[in-house]
Design an enzyme around this catalytic site. Structure first.
Site, PDB file in Angstrom:
ATOM      1  N   LYS A   1       0.861  -1.192   0.000  1.00  7.88           N
ATOM      2  CA  LYS A   1       0.000   0.000   0.000  1.00  7.88           C
ATOM      3  C   LYS A   1       0.893   1.236   0.000  1.00  7.88           C
ATOM      4  O   LYS A   1       1.920   1.263   0.705  1.00  7.88           O
ATOM      5  CB  LYS A   1      -0.881  -0.031   1.250  1.00  7.88           C
TER       6      LYS A   1
ATOM      7  N   SER B   1      -9.840  -0.913   7.111  1.00  7.42           N
ATOM      8  CA  SER B   1      -9.239  -0.689   5.788  1.00  7.42           C
ATOM      9  C   SER B   1      -8.484  -1.883   5.213  1.00  7.42           C
ATOM     10  O   SER B   1      -8.055  -1.830   4.059  1.00  7.42           O
ATOM     11  CB  SER B   1      -8.296   0.516   5.830  1.00  7.42           C
TER      12      SER B   1
ATOM     13  N   SER C   1      -9.759   1.455   2.903  1.00  8.26           N
ATOM     14  CA  SER C   1      -8.915   2.273   2.067  1.00  8.26           C
ATOM     15  C   SER C   1      -7.825   1.509   1.300  1.00  8.26           C
ATOM     16  O   SER C   1      -7.280   2.048   0.337  1.00  8.26           O
ATOM     17  CB  SER C   1      -8.233   3.333   2.933  1.00  8.26           C
TER      18      SER C   1
END
Lengths: 95, 483
Positions: free
Chosen positions: B79, B178, B154
């Site tokens: 990420k 997330s 997310s």
């Protein structure tokens, strides 16, 4: 609770955010709705309930205060939009 | 063997014993990225040259007779809020565009020591704030199962990359769901370890009392493998726990003696009937393995969203104060004095949701409102954590839906922040209490979209939670994306 344009501008100033007039209007309405939805928290009985400060009950983490040089200072300075040699450069603050 | 469908464990052993090479593994994954990522758009930056160079180096070391690590040649995606030295870290924000990481996150250092390779940095909601990855300043990631739907957020890019076979596994961060919510939406395993079990050194901070790094994998064993590499104490993170992750275990033959609680507050009106059916079917599988199922109560669940959306934005408003146009990335050059540098840089550099949360957090912490909002929320948080303590006296694990609905479509919730915030209603409580939790695939909606089962364990009880997930997976193997 209604969040006025003046409130939004005051918070934006505290948060160091320049907002357009359209954003001021948008956030005023949205913050009002979000804060209204939080009003239910008042119903939770928190008398004699301590606030959470750490989920693991952690205590202070101590170590010797020994400086260690970062191996690549240049890589950190290279991030700066403005620099002067080994310094971050800012606008003049004192007249 | 089809390398992009293999488990990380299988790839590592095949690279170690010479059945394949790290270079062949990397090449196969970049071919997959080139084939699919034009549509999925999981990657902000696919680092092909660096990955191939690293793969060739691993192969050369093997030829010399060196013993390779636990993740030899395993392609991992990160990420883009996790620092990989020498590569851009943007947090999907204009304010960090062009920011080259000067050091490795501890999780990255540990992956390097295990001989993993890095295929690239994945898309996210800006600064990890969102539930659909639509808040990225750069691109919209689509759900690999249906490009009309969001991948969740997310960590949407990491979830989509793992689901589509563009990496063996990926890392994300979970502040209010997330990792677990996009894992559920993309049909993969998403593990949020206990708070403190994985170092956050080198993770760009969002809400420090909640943030935790964890893996997206296609099997439960790979989640254990990833955790065994990235977990454990790190002196560079002062909130890091002394605990080490449990070793990888075999799937139990049955679940006799295991008590699983179904919180009645998670099976409520508004829970999509297809999600409810899949989750209850999965619970029936656990029962058929011998687990005892009982109803439990987490009475303060109804306060989860309000509590979270005070605490997380408050911490964010403080953590994001560092992005001021002086030390990183973007600066608005039209500014004529220091105050303007701050205000104009942040006004132009941050996107809409980030500004909304900074405003909300600043409001909650401001003079006159602190007691009514922040202090109150931290007290309610204690009540939520106490709910879990009580329930874990009665049961070993909690089973629940990961999300209230199957994956939603683009634009469906972007104009209504509160509707978007409700996507996290079942995942937030574990962050509040610091518990371990995991989402595993448990079926599909009629439209063919994945649904997730969430297992929640007390702090540091990952072993019990993941071995139960494995027992389920043994009977109901997770479907891999075709094509």
């Amino acid at each position: 609770m209604s969040v006025s344009d003046a409130d939004v501008k005051k918070i934006a100033k505290l948060a160091r955010l320049r907002l357009s007039d359209a954003e001021v209007a948008l956030y005023g309405g949205q913050l009002t709705k979000i804060l209204d939805s939080m009003a239910e928290l008042a119903k939770a009985d928190t008398a004699n309930v301590p606030p959470t400060t750490s989920v693991l009950g952690a205590v202070n983490v101590m170590r010797e205060d020994e400086p260690k040089p970062f191996e690549d200072i240049e890589a950190l300075l290279a991030h700066a939009p403005d620099r002067d040699g080994p310094y971050f450069k800012v606008k003049k603050v004192i007249e | 063997m089809e390398l992009t469908q293999q488990t990380a464990a299988k790839i590592a052993s095949a690279v170690r014993n010479g059945e394949t090479t790290a270079e062949a593994v990397a090449t196969a994954h970049f071919a997959r990225i080139e084939k699919l990522d034009g549509t999925v758009k999981a990657f902000l930056n696919a680092t092909k040259d660096a990955a191939l160079a690293r793969a060739r180096d691993i192969d050369a070391r093997r030829k010399k007779g060196e013993k390779l690590g636990a993740l030899a040649g395993v392609p991992v995606a990160l990420k883009d809020n996790i620092q990989l030295k020498g590569v851009e870290t943007t947090c999907a924000s204009k304010i960090l565009k062009g920011h080259i990481a000067a050091y490795d996150a501890t999780v990255v250092e540990r992956l390097k020591n295990a001989d993993a390779i890095f295929v690239g940095k994945t898309n996210l909601d800006e600064f990890a704030m969102g539930s659909s990855t639509e808040n990225s300043a750069f691109q919209k990631t689509t759900n690999p199962w249906d490009a009309a739907c969001v991948p969740g957020g997310s960590s949407g890019g990491s979830a989509a990359a793992a689901a589509a076979g563009m990496c063996s596994f990926s890392l994300g961060s979970d502040t209010g769901g997330s990792i677990r919510q996009p894992a559920a939406f993309c049909g993969v395993v998403g593990l949020k370890p206990t708070y403190g079990l994985v170092s956050r050194y080198g993770l760009v901070a969002f809400a420090s009392s909640l943030d935790q790094i964890g893996p997206f994998t296609r099997t439960v064993s790979d989640a254990e493998l990833a955790l065994s590499v990235i977990g454990g104490h790190d002196p560079k993170d002062t909130t890091s726990a002394p605990n080490e992750p449990a070793p990888i275990s075999a799937a139990p033959k049955d679940l006799k003696g295991l008590r699983i609680g179904l919180p009645k507050e998670y099976f409520i009106e508004g829970l999509d009937p297809e999600v409810e059916k899949s989750v209850r079917d999965a619970v029936a599988v656990l029962k058929s393995l011998g687990a005892e199922i009982k109803e439990v109560s987490l009475p303060h669940t109804k306060y989860a969203i309000a509590t979270y959306y005070i605490i997380a934005p408050s911490e964010a408003s403080s953590n994001l104060a560092r992005f001021d146009g002086i030390r990183y990335g973007f600066m608005d050059r039209a500014a004529t004095n220091l105050q303007e540098v701050y205000e104009m840089t942040r006004g132009a550099g941050f996107g809409s949701e980030v500004k909304r949360r900074i405003m909300l957090g600043t409001y909650a912490l401001s003079s006159g409102y602190y007691d009514a909002y922040y202090s109150k929320a931290q007290r309610v948080r204690t009540l939520m954590a106490n709910d879990f303590k009580e329930v874990f006296k009665q049961v070993d694990l909690i089973a629940a839906p990961t999300t209230p609905t199957p994956p939603f479509r683009f634009g469906e919730k972007t104009n209504d922040p509160i509707a978007m915030y409700l996507s996290d209603i079942f995942t937030i409580p574990s962050n509040m209490a610091g518990n371990a939790s995991v989402s595993i695939p448990c079926g599909f909606s009629k439209k063919g979209m994945p649904i997730g089962l969430q297992l929640i364990a007390d702090v540091f009880q990952e072993k019990k939670m993941l071995s139960t997930a494995k027992a389920y997976e043994t009977l109901k193997p997770f479907a891999l994306l075709k094509g």
